[in-house]
Design a protein around this motif. Structure first.
Motif, PDB file in Angstrom:
ATOM      1  N   ILE A   1       0.461  -5.353  38.243  1.00 22.64           N
ATOM      2  CA  ILE A   1      -0.848  -5.830  38.129  1.00 22.64           C
ATOM      3  C   ILE A   1      -1.983  -5.413  37.788  1.00 22.64           C
ATOM      4  CG2 ILE A   1      -2.825  -7.069  40.015  1.00 22.64           C
ATOM      5  CD1 ILE A   1      -0.532  -7.660  42.265  1.00 22.64           C
ATOM      6  N   ILE A   2      -1.943  -3.905  37.852  1.00 22.20           N
ATOM      7  CA  ILE A   2      -2.676  -3.179  37.603  1.00 22.20           C
ATOM      8  C   ILE A   2      -2.736  -3.136  36.125  1.00 22.20           C
ATOM      9  CG2 ILE A   2      -4.338  -0.587  37.741  1.00 22.20           C
ATOM     10  CD1 ILE A   2      -3.544  -0.860  40.632  1.00 22.20           C
ATOM     11  N   GLY A   3      -1.672  -2.548  35.267  1.00 20.15           N
ATOM     12  CA  GLY A   3      -1.018  -2.841  34.558  1.00 20.15           C
ATOM     13  C   GLY A   3      -1.497  -3.971  33.283  1.00 20.15           C
ATOM     14  N   ARG A   4      -1.766  -5.421  34.123  1.00 19.35           N
ATOM     15  CA  ARG A   4      -2.207  -6.185  33.486  1.00 19.35           C
ATOM     16  C   ARG A   4      -4.195  -5.901  33.113  1.00 19.35           C
ATOM     17  NH1 ARG A   4       1.501 -11.693  33.160  1.00 19.35           N
ATOM     18  NH2 ARG A   4       3.498 -10.213  33.270  1.00 19.35           N
ATOM     19  N   ILE A   5      -4.341  -5.169  34.152  1.00 12.00           N
ATOM     20  CA  ILE A   5      -5.719  -5.559  34.798  1.00 12.00           C
ATOM     21  C   ILE A   5      -6.226  -4.731  33.350  1.00 12.00           C
ATOM     22  CG2 ILE A   5      -7.454  -5.183  34.945  1.00 12.00           C
ATOM     23  CD1 ILE A   5      -5.919  -5.736  37.823  1.00 12.00           C
ATOM     24  N   VAL A   6      -5.662  -3.673  32.990  1.00 12.38           N
ATOM     25  CA  VAL A   6      -6.414  -2.533  32.389  1.00 12.38           C
ATOM     26  C   VAL A   6      -6.152  -2.955  31.311  1.00 12.38           C
ATOM     27  CG1 VAL A   6      -6.299  -0.242  31.855  1.00 12.38           C
ATOM     28  CG2 VAL A   6      -5.585  -0.914  34.217  1.00 12.38           C
ATOM     29  N   PRO A   7      -7.287  -2.739  30.019  1.00 12.55           N
ATOM     30  CA  PRO A   7      -7.177  -3.417  28.944  1.00 12.55           C
ATOM     31  C   PRO A   7      -6.938  -2.444  27.835  1.00 12.55           C
ATOM     32  CG  PRO A   7      -9.693  -3.147  29.322  1.00 12.55           C
ATOM     33  CD  PRO A   7      -8.809  -2.647  30.471  1.00 12.55           C
ATOM     34  N   GLN A   8      -6.143  -3.293  26.524  1.00 14.37           N
ATOM     35  CA  GLN A   8      -5.944  -2.178  25.535  1.00 14.37           C
ATOM     36  C   GLN A   8      -6.998  -2.341  24.232  1.00 14.37           C
ATOM     37  OE1 GLN A   8      -3.108  -0.019  25.343  1.00 14.37           O
ATOM     38  NE2 GLN A   8      -4.437   1.291  24.042  1.00 14.37           N
ATOM     39  N   MET A   9      -7.846  -0.855  24.493  1.00 15.49           N
ATOM     40  CA  MET A   9      -8.918  -1.097  22.916  1.00 15.49           C
ATOM     41  C   MET A   9      -8.240  -0.295  21.424  1.00 15.49           C
ATOM     42  SD  MET A   9     -11.171  -1.776  25.123  1.00 15.49           S
ATOM     43  CE  MET A   9     -12.805  -0.973  24.544  1.00 15.49           C
ATOM     44  N   PRO A  10      -8.533  -1.704  21.084  1.00 16.97           N
ATOM     45  CA  PRO A  10      -7.748  -0.967  19.554  1.00 16.97           C
ATOM     46  C   PRO A  10      -8.713   0.384  18.970  1.00 16.97           C
ATOM     47  CG  PRO A  10      -8.428  -2.529  19.575  1.00 16.97           C
ATOM     48  CD  PRO A  10      -8.968  -2.612  20.667  1.00 16.97           C
ATOM     49  N   ARG A  11      -9.284   0.831  19.683  1.00 17.87           N
ATOM     50  CA  ARG A  11      -9.681   2.478  19.037  1.00 17.87           C
ATOM     51  C   ARG A  11      -8.876   3.280  19.689  1.00 17.87           C
ATOM     52  NH1 ARG A  11     -16.320   2.891  20.559  1.00 17.87           N
ATOM     53  NH2 ARG A  11     -15.925   1.322  18.696  1.00 17.87           N
ATOM     54  N   ASP A  12      -8.146   2.879  20.860  1.00 19.53           N
ATOM     55  CA  ASP A  12      -8.044   4.534  21.542  1.00 19.53           C
ATOM     56  C   ASP A  12      -6.029   3.797  20.997  1.00 19.53           C
ATOM     57  OD1 ASP A  12     -10.078   4.456  23.295  1.00 19.53           O
ATOM     58  OD2 ASP A  12      -9.271   3.048  25.183  1.00 19.53           O
ATOM     59  N   THR A  13      -5.689   3.167  20.324  1.00 13.16           N
ATOM     60  CA  THR A  13      -4.671   2.924  19.458  1.00 13.16           C
ATOM     61  C   THR A  13      -4.197   4.358  18.448  1.00 13.16           C
ATOM     62  OG1 THR A  13      -4.791   1.106  18.043  1.00 13.16           O
ATOM     63  CG2 THR A  13      -3.570   0.885  20.350  1.00 13.16           C
ATOM     64  N   MET A  14      -3.389   4.233  18.366  1.00 10.48           N
ATOM     65  CA  MET A  14      -3.088   6.186  17.595  1.00 10.48           C
ATOM     66  C   MET A  14      -2.356   5.483  16.339  1.00 10.48           C
ATOM     67  SD  MET A  14      -4.267   8.509  19.174  1.00 10.48           S
ATOM     68  CE  MET A  14      -4.233   9.763  17.937  1.00 10.48           C
ATOM     69  N   PRO A  15      -2.868   5.358  15.128  1.00 13.47           N
ATOM     70  CA  PRO A  15      -1.972   5.119  13.686  1.00 13.47           C
ATOM     71  C   PRO A  15      -0.964   5.977  13.703  1.00 13.47           C
ATOM     72  CG  PRO A  15      -4.089   6.490  12.979  1.00 13.47           C
ATOM     73  CD  PRO A  15      -4.404   6.820  14.819  1.00 13.47           C
ATOM     74  N   ASP A  16      -0.131   5.140  13.076  1.00 19.30           N
ATOM     75  CA  ASP A  16       1.652   6.015  12.836  1.00 19.30           C
ATOM     76  C   ASP A  16       1.284   6.766  12.007  1.00 19.30           C
ATOM     77  OD1 ASP A  16       2.174   3.767  14.675  1.00 19.30           O
ATOM     78  OD2 ASP A  16       3.400   2.451  12.526  1.00 19.30           O
ATOM     79  N   GLU A  17       1.944   8.217  11.937  1.00 23.84           N
ATOM     80  CA  GLU A  17       2.294   9.600  10.623  1.00 23.84           C
ATOM     81  C   GLU A  17       3.486   9.239  10.435  1.00 23.84           C
ATOM     82  OE1 GLU A  17       1.370  12.860  13.078  1.00 23.84           O
ATOM     83  OE2 GLU A  17       0.133  12.065  14.664  1.00 23.84           O
TER      84      GLU A  17
END
Length: 173
Positions: free
Chosen positions: A150-166
């Motif tokens: 449930i918490i995994g669905r509630i917590v938002p994923q922010m695009p700023r927090d994603t890491m670009p592929d190296e």
């Protein structure tokens, strides 16, 4: 300077002395109290001794409401969370009416007076899974796993927090 100090002290004593009034009456005793007293008219929540019995009772009570296809309940201490299953084709206002009818039935029940009612399909399914884990004898692990989902669905994923592929790093997808 001394005259001013004495005058100021006398003025302070007079100001504080004027605020007190001698009263000859005592505090009212409960026997002589003429005020109207009202007793609590809403049902008081009972202490839950058997959470399985209470869960089964609330599930049965919710299932008797027209429009409820099924219900699952999880009881934790003195709080019950009830997920109701309604037809997925119903509009939002009709689902709200059914949920309100269940809450109204619970309000009249001493075990359901503080219950939480949800008609959210995902939460109702999670409650169903927690209930089945409890019935299998695994309440703590089942509850912890479902809460994590449930918490995994509630917590938002922010695009700023994603890491670009190296370059050169393998990305497991």
């Amino acid at each position: 300077m001394g005259k001013w100090l004495v005058s100021a002290m006398i003025l302070c004593l007079l100001a504080t002395g004027c605020g007190t009034v001698a009263r000859n009456e005592t505090s009212p005793s409960p026997q002589n109290d003429d005020r109207v007293r009202a007793q609590q008219s809403e049902p008081r929540n009972k202490e839950i001794r058997s959470s399985k019995q209470v869960a089964s009772h609330l599930e049965t009570l919710a299932s008797q409401i027209p429009g409820v296809k099924g219900a699952n309940c999880v009881v934790f201490q003195n709080t019950a969370v009830v997920g109701i299953d309604v037809d997925g084709k119903l509009d939002r206002s009709r689902v709200g009416t059914i949920k309100y009818a269940v809450a109204e039935a619970f309000r009249k029940d001493p075990y359901g007076v503080d219950a939480i009612v949800t008609a959210d399909m995902d939460l109702a399914e999670r409650i169903r899974e927690i209930r089945s884990d409890i019935n299998r004898g695994d309440p703590i692990t089942g509850f912890a796993n479902e809460m994590a989902d449930i918490i995994g669905r509630i917590v938002p994923q922010m695009p700023r927090d994603t890491m670009p592929d190296e370059p050169g790093r393998t990305n497991p997808r």
